[in-house]
Write an enzyme that holds these catalytic residues in place. Structure first.
Site, PDB file in Angstrom:
ATOM      1  N   TYR A 142       0.814  -1.216   0.000  1.00  9.05           N
ATOM      2  CA  TYR A 142       0.000   0.000   0.000  1.00  9.05           C
ATOM      3  C   TYR A 142       0.847   1.265   0.000  1.00  9.05           C
ATOM      4  CZ  TYR A 142      -4.149  -2.821   1.134  1.00  9.05           C
ATOM      5  OH  TYR A 142      -5.173  -3.728   1.110  1.00  9.05           O
ATOM      6  N   LYS A 191       3.076 -15.362   3.004  1.00  5.28           N
ATOM      7  CA  LYS A 191       2.983 -16.168   1.779  1.00  5.28           C
ATOM      8  C   LYS A 191       4.395 -16.557   1.363  1.00  5.28           C
ATOM      9  CE  LYS A 191       0.446 -17.961  -1.576  1.00  5.28           C
ATOM     10  NZ  LYS A 191      -0.399 -19.132  -1.326  1.00  5.28           N
ATOM     11  N   ASP A 223      -3.562 -17.801   2.498  1.00  3.24           N
ATOM     12  CA  ASP A 223      -4.749 -18.421   1.928  1.00  3.24           C
ATOM     13  C   ASP A 223      -5.331 -19.463   2.873  1.00  3.24           C
ATOM     14  OD1 ASP A 223      -2.343 -19.703   1.427  1.00  3.24           O
ATOM     15  OD2 ASP A 223      -2.917 -20.467  -0.533  1.00  3.24           O
ATOM     16  N   ASP A 247      -5.463  -6.298   6.109  1.00  3.05           N
ATOM     17  CA  ASP A 247      -6.643  -5.562   5.664  1.00  3.05           C
ATOM     18  C   ASP A 247      -7.763  -6.541   5.318  1.00  3.05           C
ATOM     19  OD1 ASP A 247      -8.387  -3.677   4.707  1.00  3.05           O
ATOM     20  OD2 ASP A 247      -7.186  -3.116   2.969  1.00  3.05           O
ATOM     21  N   ASP A 251     -11.194  -7.768   7.944  1.00  2.04           N
ATOM     22  CA  ASP A 251     -12.580  -7.592   7.501  1.00  2.04           C
ATOM     23  C   ASP A 251     -13.332  -8.925   7.539  1.00  2.04           C
ATOM     24  OD1 ASP A 251     -12.300  -4.916   7.159  1.00  2.04           O
ATOM     25  OD2 ASP A 251     -12.362  -4.926   4.976  1.00  2.04           O
TER      26      ASP A 251
END
Length: 365
Positions: A142, A191, A223, A247, A251
């Site tokens: 980001y 990851k 994942d 992020d 959520d």
């Protein structure tokens, strides 16, 4: 203990929910012999209306001079037409940068009294949902370099994902310290089977683990973590991860609790001066109607007591008071069961009365 707390009521329902949180904090101070000084700060749309910008430097200085910051909510349709650099949310970005907060900590907790609101199977919810996601807040993809250019006749977009050892170490320490205050289990999510940045992340986390022998560290690919959060959330205590992964996962985690109005959050940095706020928005459509749920803000205040002031008993007292109020069937509109059989024994209350009931429960012991 005396602490100075900067208070940002903000916009929409912000002033209403903040008012109840401050009343609860005052009750805590009275019960445990502390004193809190509250300094009001203008930020968001209200600051644009009053000062012409979402967070004036003088208001930021008030926050930086405090021991902690409690925020309601900012934004609303009223300010959608202002220039981008003056949007209410820009005040929040300026505040985070000014405070140097790089760690967003968001709990995912299912209150037993609200279990039916979760979209997960009852058998999964029955095992318990109570974990925290520690998300790196100001690094990663980001905040990396980005560009869009034309190559061989077609558009190509590039976003750079970069993490340094020091950035990983500082968020890792927040994860370990948070786990120490809970059940001493930390899951590092990355990851590493694909990304070099994740391989560095994993290396640094394992190096840090040597300094925290009392915390059990595990690794999980992102994942798989996304799957496990809905398959078996009871396995998690604290999750620490990078910005983009955090992020998305936070959520997802908030959704499985089924009650966004109940969820607090904190943003921490090098200083103990943290930023605490509920995760919901300003909800201007219900502002001023005394129907907002103040519990997410009240629980944010509890997080502040625990993580910035090291007042564990006081934080637990607030959380126990909230649990008692839910046990007694008091519900704001957003957590009121819709099915008649589930609503039996529940009483619909407004924002102010919910705050009063929490304070009554707090004062009982």
């Amino acid at each position: 203990m005396h602490k100075n707390i900067a208070v940002i009521p903000g916009d929409g329902i912000g002033p209403e929910i903040i008012r109840q949180a401050l009343l609860v904090l005052s009750a805590v101070a009275e019960k445990f012999g502390h004193s809190f000084t509250f300094t009001e700060v203008d930020m968001g749309g209200c600051a644009i209306d009053k000062w012409g910008e979402p967070l004036p430097d003088a208001m930021l200085e008030k926050c930086l001079a405090s021991d902690s910051v409690l925020l309601g909510a900012v934004g609303g349709e009223k300010w959608n037409s202002v220039p981008g650099h003056l949007r209410p949310e820009k005040g929040l970005l300026k505040l985070r940068a000014g405070m140097g907060v790089y760690s967003n900590n968001r709990p995912a907790k299912i209150w037993p009294q609200l279990a039916s609101a979760s979209p997960l199977k009852a058998s999964i919810v029955a095992q318990g949902i109570d974990f925290i996601i520690v998300r790196e807040l100001i690094g990663g993809i980001y905040f990396g370099k980005r560009k869009t250019e034309t190559v061989a006749g077609e558009m190509v977009a590039v976003d750079e994902l970069t993490y340094t050892e020091s950035e990983i170490e500082r968020i890792g320490r927040i994860g370990f310290e948070t786990a120490r205050k809970r059940n001493k289990k930390l899951c590092s999510v990355e990851k590493s089977n694909v990304l070099d940045s994740s391989r560095l992340w994993k290396k640094v986390m394992h190096r840090l683990a040597e300094e925290y022998p009392d915390v059990a560290l595990s690794d999980m690919l992102v994942d798989n973590c996304a799957m496990q959060i809905v398959k078996n959330p009871a396995q998690f205590d604290v999750i620490v991860t990078e910005n983009m992964f955090g992020d998305i996962l936070s959520d997802e985690a908030s959704m499985i609790t089924g009650s966004i109005g109940m969820i607090p959050s904190s943003s921490l940095g090098h200083s103990t001066c943290g930023l605490y706020e509920p995760i919901h928005g300003s909800a201007p459509d219900i502002a001023g109607r005394d129907i907002a749920n103040p519990i997410g803000t009240v629980l944010s205040a509890a997080m502040m007591l625990r993580y910035s002031f090291n007042l564990e008993k006081e934080a637990e007292a607030i959380e126990q008071a909230v649990s008692k109020v839910l046990d007694r069937g008091f519900r704001t509109a957003d957590i009121m069961p819709q099915e008649q059989d589930e609503a039996e024994g529940c009483q619909l209350v407004g924002c102010s009365l919910m705050g009063e009931k929490i304070i009554e429960a707090l004062r009982e012991d």
